[in-house]
Write an enzyme that holds these catalytic residues in place. Structure first.
Site, mmCIF file in Angstrom:
data_model
loop_
_atom_site.group_PDB
_atom_site.id
_atom_site.type_symbol
_atom_site.label_atom_id
_atom_site.label_comp_id
_atom_site.label_asym_id
_atom_site.label_seq_id
_atom_site.Cartn_x
_atom_site.Cartn_y
_atom_site.Cartn_z
ATOM 1 N N THR A 1 0.835 -1.210 0.000
ATOM 2 C CA THR A 1 0.000 0.000 0.000
ATOM 3 C C THR A 1 0.868 1.256 0.000
ATOM 4 O O THR A 1 0.568 2.238 -0.678
ATOM 5 C CB THR A 1 -0.968 0.005 1.191
ATOM 6 O OG1 THR A 1 -1.799 -1.155 1.097
ATOM 7 C CG2 THR A 1 -1.838 1.250 1.208
ATOM 8 N N CYS A 2 1.958 1.209 0.733
ATOM 9 C CA CYS A 2 2.854 2.367 0.826
ATOM 10 C C CYS A 2 3.436 2.718 -0.539
ATOM 11 O O CYS A 2 3.529 3.895 -0.908
ATOM 12 C CB CYS A 2 3.983 2.084 1.813
ATOM 13 S SG CYS A 2 3.407 1.557 3.446
ATOM 14 N N SER A 3 3.820 1.704 -1.303
ATOM 15 C CA SER A 3 4.457 1.919 -2.603
ATOM 16 C C SER A 3 3.468 2.132 -3.740
ATOM 17 O O SER A 3 3.772 2.835 -4.699
ATOM 18 C CB SER A 3 5.352 0.724 -2.954
ATOM 19 O OG SER A 3 6.472 0.701 -2.110
#
Length: 161
Positions: free
Chosen positions: A48-50
């Site tokens: 999700t972060c990337s």
């Protein structure tokens, strides 16, 4: 107790990659006399972060700055080398400042940590965003575990008016 609107951001030392290697960043200096949009991710290169979190702030960087934000900062409980590499690979250079909270001291001081031991990641920052004006928090957006809504760039843009 987690940080709240009206609280002063705690003093801590984060790390950034400079021209000659890792450099300390004092939070008192970072926030003094400026408006900073800060967001935290549980881990660099994580799904999700990337795929969503960092890319959203890169995409919305101009819109956020146009609303009076001096700097956009991403922090994670990762080392400075990982944060630098992740920022470069994501195209964050010149848009989002990538800062390492290597030991999680800043996340702990904010009261916004999570235990990701079951994923082999140990203590990490929760997913959140803050708007900080001259060292004082004016917006706090903390995600529920596994969620990605209120800490997004789009949500923060809406809070900026």
């Amino acid at each position: 107790m987690p940080i709240a609107k009206g609280d002063r951001v705690p003093s801590a030392t984060l790390m950034k990659m400079g021209a000659n290697g890792p450099e300390p960043v004092d939070t008192d200096t970072l926030f003094k006399g400026r408006t900073v949009a800060l967001f935290a991710v549980p881990g660099a290169y994580t799904p999700t972060c990337s795929a969503k979190h960092l890319p959203g702030f890169i995409e919305k960087a101009d819109a956020i700055r146009a609303k009076g934000v001096d700097e956009i900062v991403c922090i994670s409980v990762n080392d400075v080398f990982v944060m630098d590499a992740w920022g470069k690979s994501a195209g964050a250079t010149g848009k989002v400042t990538m800062l390492a909270d290597g030991n999680g001291d800043f996340a702990k001081a904010l009261g916004l940590t999570m235990d990701a031991s079951r994923f082999g990641m140990g203590l990490r920052a929760q997913r959140f965003s803050l708007l900080v004006k001259d060292g004082v928090v004016t917006e706090v957006n903390v995600e529920e575990p596994g969620a990605f809504n209120v800490s997004s760039a789009e949500f923060l843009v809406g809070q900026l008016g």
